[in-house]
Design a protein around this motif. Structure first.
Motif, mmCIF file in Angstrom:
data_model
loop_
_atom_site.group_PDB
_atom_site.id
_atom_site.type_symbol
_atom_site.label_atom_id
_atom_site.label_comp_id
_atom_site.label_asym_id
_atom_site.label_seq_id
_atom_site.Cartn_x
_atom_site.Cartn_y
_atom_site.Cartn_z
ATOM 1 N N LEU A 39 42.649 9.282 97.988
ATOM 2 C CA LEU A 39 43.762 9.485 98.906
ATOM 3 C C LEU A 39 43.921 10.978 99.176
ATOM 4 C CD1 LEU A 39 46.361 7.063 97.249
ATOM 5 C CD2 LEU A 39 44.950 6.611 99.275
ATOM 6 N N PRO A 40 44.473 11.355 100.338
ATOM 7 C CA PRO A 40 44.655 12.780 100.637
ATOM 8 C C PRO A 40 45.580 13.445 99.620
ATOM 9 C CG PRO A 40 44.946 11.455 102.615
ATOM 10 C CD PRO A 40 44.888 10.491 101.470
ATOM 11 N N MET A 41 45.242 14.659 99.231
ATOM 12 C CA MET A 41 46.052 15.403 98.273
ATOM 13 C C MET A 41 47.241 16.099 98.931
ATOM 14 S SD MET A 41 45.229 15.064 95.124
ATOM 15 C CE MET A 41 46.067 16.502 94.447
ATOM 16 N N ASP A 42 47.409 15.922 100.242
ATOM 17 C CA ASP A 42 48.552 16.526 100.929
ATOM 18 C C ASP A 42 49.854 15.811 100.594
ATOM 19 O OD1 ASP A 42 45.998 16.384 102.520
ATOM 20 O OD2 ASP A 42 46.996 17.988 103.623
ATOM 21 N N TYR A 43 49.762 14.560 100.134
ATOM 22 C CA TYR A 43 50.945 13.733 99.971
ATOM 23 C C TYR A 43 51.081 13.236 98.539
ATOM 24 C CZ TYR A 43 50.605 13.850 105.035
ATOM 25 O OH TYR A 43 50.512 14.274 106.337
ATOM 26 N N ILE A 44 52.250 12.680 98.249
ATOM 27 C CA ILE A 44 52.618 12.318 96.892
ATOM 28 C C ILE A 44 51.672 11.292 96.281
ATOM 29 C CG2 ILE A 44 54.246 10.534 97.684
ATOM 30 C CD1 ILE A 44 54.713 12.890 94.654
#
Length: 375
Positions: A101-106
């Protein structure tokens, strides 16, 4: 100052097993960044922020129902959230965890925090629709969004790896009835998660497989839920820093229980000539007969204020179900019937895979006439 029993941010675990290497502390993360791969770099950058003396992390909401915003979260609260999940899923030191999953979000960040807190062996992959592609063996734990699950099911080898993953969290967007039915017979434990950035990931899980599979979300330990005067879910989770938050999700509770079912969001209810049409409830019903990706959106209407439209991935010659008969068979109002169909190449989604409702409404309004069809 930390509350009694709480660790200071600098005292939280900082040891991470990442793609076969053990890193501990700021210096290890800095050295690893010098020759990091594309998928490792955001993990290491997060690790550096986690290892700092700052007691808080800056988080960003996904923007699926409005403009993205920044939230400041205490690291000790993020650690508490990780422990809640680790206990519920029975994760153990040495278990492998797939990060896709993208590391930009929780959601992505909490996979890393759980790995540090529980001693999980993190396998970091580039976020894609096919997270199990080219994996040699199934991990013990994986967190996915529904789009990734759907893509995985289309490839037999990847489907087998999904079925061999002991614990699977599916979040970021709703798991509809059709997908839940495909997962119900899986031999492993799959969960639909309920939560948001403000609650530092999920606060409740819904079993999708096994004897307890169904529609009810079960709160995690230490989480209290209730119904607000508006009929929406109210959450209290002191361990993750939430004294009380009222969501926009309409819910019903199982009689005599704190298990709840989500009916849809208040801001996704379409007022069409005084008839309240819950978009998500209508989508769930139509999803039982329509295989093409679609969503329900409002269109401005001079008489009704708003009319109900179905936005479908495909071309205008795509056959659509008999909505009137479908509603009649489900005992629902015939006034819920979509009055028009709009056809798009792809439904708009956020980076985490959620349907972007704001962009969807704009796409429905701005579609050229040749991509519209009266129903």
């Amino acid at each position: 100052m930390s509350a009694p029993g709480e660790k200071a941010a600098s005292e939280l675990p900082q040891r991470l097993w990442l793609n076969g290497r053990v890193l501990e502390g700021r210096k290890d993360f800095e050295r690893a960044l010098e020759n990091a791969s594309e998928q490792e770099r955001p993990v290491l950058e997060f690790g550096l922020r986690w290892c700092s003396d700052e007691p808080e992390m800056v988080l960003h909401t996904s923007g699926s129902t409005g403009r993205p915003k920044e939230i400041r979260a205490k690291k000790i609260c993020m650690a508490a959230s990780a422990r809640m999940t680790v206990r519920r899923l029975g994760l153990r030191a040495g278990d492998t965890a797939l990060l896709c999953l993208p590391m930009d979000y929780i959601a992505g960040q909490m996979v890393v925090v759980r790995s540090m807190l529980a001693g999980l062996r993190l396998v970091a992959r580039r976020p894609s629709r096919r997270p199990f592609e080219d994996l040699a063996r199934a991990p013990d734990f994986a967190a996915l969004v529904p789009l990734q699950v759907l893509s995985t099911l289309e490839h037999e080898a990847e489907r087998s790896l999904l079925a061999a993953t002991r614990e699977v969290l599916i979040g970021g967007a709703a798991v509809d009835r059709a997908l839940a039915a495909r997962l119900a017979s899986f031999p492993n434990r799959l969960w639909s998660s309920y939560g948001m950035t403000e609650t530092l990931s999920h606060i409740a899980l819904r079993p999708l497989s096994g004897p307890r599979a169904g529609v009810w979300y079960e709160p995690l330990e230490g989480v209290r839920v209730s119904s607000s005067p508006r009929g929406t879910l109210a959450v209290s989770a002191p361990a993750v820093g939430v004294s009380l938050i009222e969501t926009n999700d309409l819910v019903v509770f199982e009689p005599g229980s704190d298990r709840f079912r989500v009916l849809g969001r208040t801001d996704n209810v379409i007022d069409s000539g005084g008839i309240k049409v819950p978009a998500e409830a209508l989508e769930e019903l139509i999803g039982t007969v329509l295989e093409s990706p679609f969503a329900i959106a409002p269109l401005p209407d001079p008489e009704l204020g708003n009319s109900v439209a179905i936005v479908v991935e495909g071309t205008p010659d795509l056959p659509l179900p008999d909505f009137r008969a479908l509603l009649r068979g489900a005992g629902l109002s015939p006034y819920w019937k979509p009055r028009s169909a709009v056809f798009v190449e792809r439904l708009p989604r956020t980076r985490t895979g959620k349907l972007d409702r704001t962009a969807l409404r704009e796409a429905a309004r701005s579609a050229p006439g040749r991509f519209r069809r009266a129903l």
